[in-house]
Write an enzyme that holds these catalytic residues in place. Structure first.
Site, short mmCIF file in Angstrom:
data_model
loop_
_atom_site.label_atom_id
_atom_site.label_comp_id
_atom_site.label_asym_id
_atom_site.label_seq_id
_atom_site.Cartn_x
_atom_site.Cartn_y
_atom_site.Cartn_z
CB THR A 106 2.92 -5.35 -5.15
OG1 THR A 106 2.31 -4.23 -4.55
CG2 THR A 106 2.46 -5.49 -6.58
CB THR A 107 6.85 -8.82 -4.92
OG1 THR A 107 7.23 -7.52 -5.37
CG2 THR A 107 7.76 -9.84 -5.57
CE1 TYR B 283 -11.74 0.22 -11.66
CE2 TYR B 283 -13.28 0.56 -9.86
CZ TYR B 283 -13.05 0.33 -11.20
OH TYR B 283 -14.09 0.22 -12.08
CE1 TYR C 269 4.81 0.42 -3.05
CE2 TYR C 269 3.34 -1.39 -2.52
CZ TYR C 269 4.29 -0.83 -3.35
OH TYR C 269 4.71 -1.51 -4.46
NE ARG D 299 2.98 -3.37 -8.92
CZ ARG D 299 2.79 -4.48 -9.62
NH1 ARG D 299 1.55 -4.83 -9.95
NH2 ARG D 299 3.80 -5.23 -10.02
CE LYS E 122 7.96 -0.99 -2.18
NZ LYS E 122 7.36 -2.34 -2.40
CB ILE F 111 10.47 -2.35 0.45
CG1 ILE F 111 10.42 -1.92 1.93
CG2 ILE F 111 9.70 -3.65 0.25
CD1 ILE F 111 9.02 -1.72 2.48
#
Length: 291
Positions: free
Chosen positions: A46-47, A110, A136, A141, A165, A207
């Site tokens: 994501t980062t 979504y 994850y 998000r 994660k 992480i």
């Protein structure tokens, strides 16, 4: 698979003023975090702003990271999405997968699948890759939370699902996973600010976002905690407390790019729309906290 314990750093993707990938800054960042003592690298998370990159750019970023790393640390690749068939196709066709040691796969966003839908999605992924899979879970998000029960079922049913994660921020859920997970399964914090308390109840690492800019300090804290040296680890954690908050005050990775720019690790704090750079007020606050 214990090589995925400790501190994995979710690498940002530096862009130049024109919005193109800044190869020089990316190479500099890779060496900076390795020299700082992190345990492995995470690309296309994501980062990294992978959602705004083209397929060609993602391949380029992975190649640059792998070249600069030169085999020094394991590399985890973010491979996920909200279309199971597309993820399976990517697993079969993306040439840069051979440069990774594991994949990090996010819960589908979504669509808001049911728990059975989440199980089916990750079952398909596990069955279509020989690579270790790190789940994850980041409901903030994706708008869907994967329960402890489904995480544990996946951990038990598939040998190559090796870790999670967990970024729900839910200690009750984290406790349920840690207390019920198979012996060799790895629990990783997805939040820097609660990595220390999670290690105290059995997490094996994190992480991390902050490890981009403070790899030495944050890795020292985490490694001390894993060794049971909680007094020293707690001191570092408390020193980093305000920075944990500041880096996310106007969103991620805007905050961490501001911090990296202030330290001179990357040349530009450019983000891709719809994200934007932090305010000047926050930039100065981050600089002050890093002094």
């Amino acid at each position: 698979m214990k090589k995925f314990s400790g501190v994995g750093v979710a690498l940002v993707t530096p862009f130049d003023e024109t919005g193109r990938v800044d190869e020089h800054s990316l190479r500099n960042l890779v060496n900076y975090v390795i020299d700082g003592g992190v345990d492995y690298l995470v690309a296309l998370g994501t980062t990294s702003e992978a959602a705004t990159m083209t397929a060609e750019e993602r391949a380029f970023v992975v190649r640059v990271i792998a070249e600069e790393n030169a085999g020094r640390l394991p590399i985890v690749l973010g491979i996920g999405g909200n279309n199971t068939e597309q993820v399976i196709h990517d697993l079969a066709t993306l040439p840069y997968l051979q440069l990774g040691d594991a994949i990090l796969s996010v819960t589908p966003y979504y669509n808001k699948p049911s728990q059975q839908g989440l199980y089916n999605h990750f079952k398909a992924i596990a069955e279509h890759t020989p690579l270790p899979v790190i789940l994850y879970n980041v409901p903030g998000r994706t708008s869907v939370n994967m329960t402890a029960a489904i995480t544990l079922k996946l951990a038990r049913d598939f040998e190559n699902i090796i870790a999670i994660k967990e970024a729900s921020g839910n200690f009750e859920q984290a406790t349920a996973i840690i207390s019920g997970m198979p012996k060799n399964f790895i629990f990783l914090s997805g939040d820097d600010g609660i990595a220390l308390p999670l290690v105290s109840i059995g997490a094996s690492g994190v992480i991390s976002v902050i490890a981009n800019v403070m790899p030495g300090e944050f890795s020292s804290m985490l490694h001390l905690a894993l060794e049971g040296e909680y007094g020293e680890a707690r001191q570092i954690h408390l020193q980093l407390g305000e920075m944990f908050k500041a880096l996310f005050e106007e969103g991620n990775p805007a905050g961490i790019k501001a911090a990296l720019h202030a330290r001179g690790v990357i040349a530009c704090q450019k983000l891709r729309s719809p994200l934007c750079e932090v305010s000047e007020t926050l930039y100065q606050k981050i600089k002050r906290l890093d002094e």
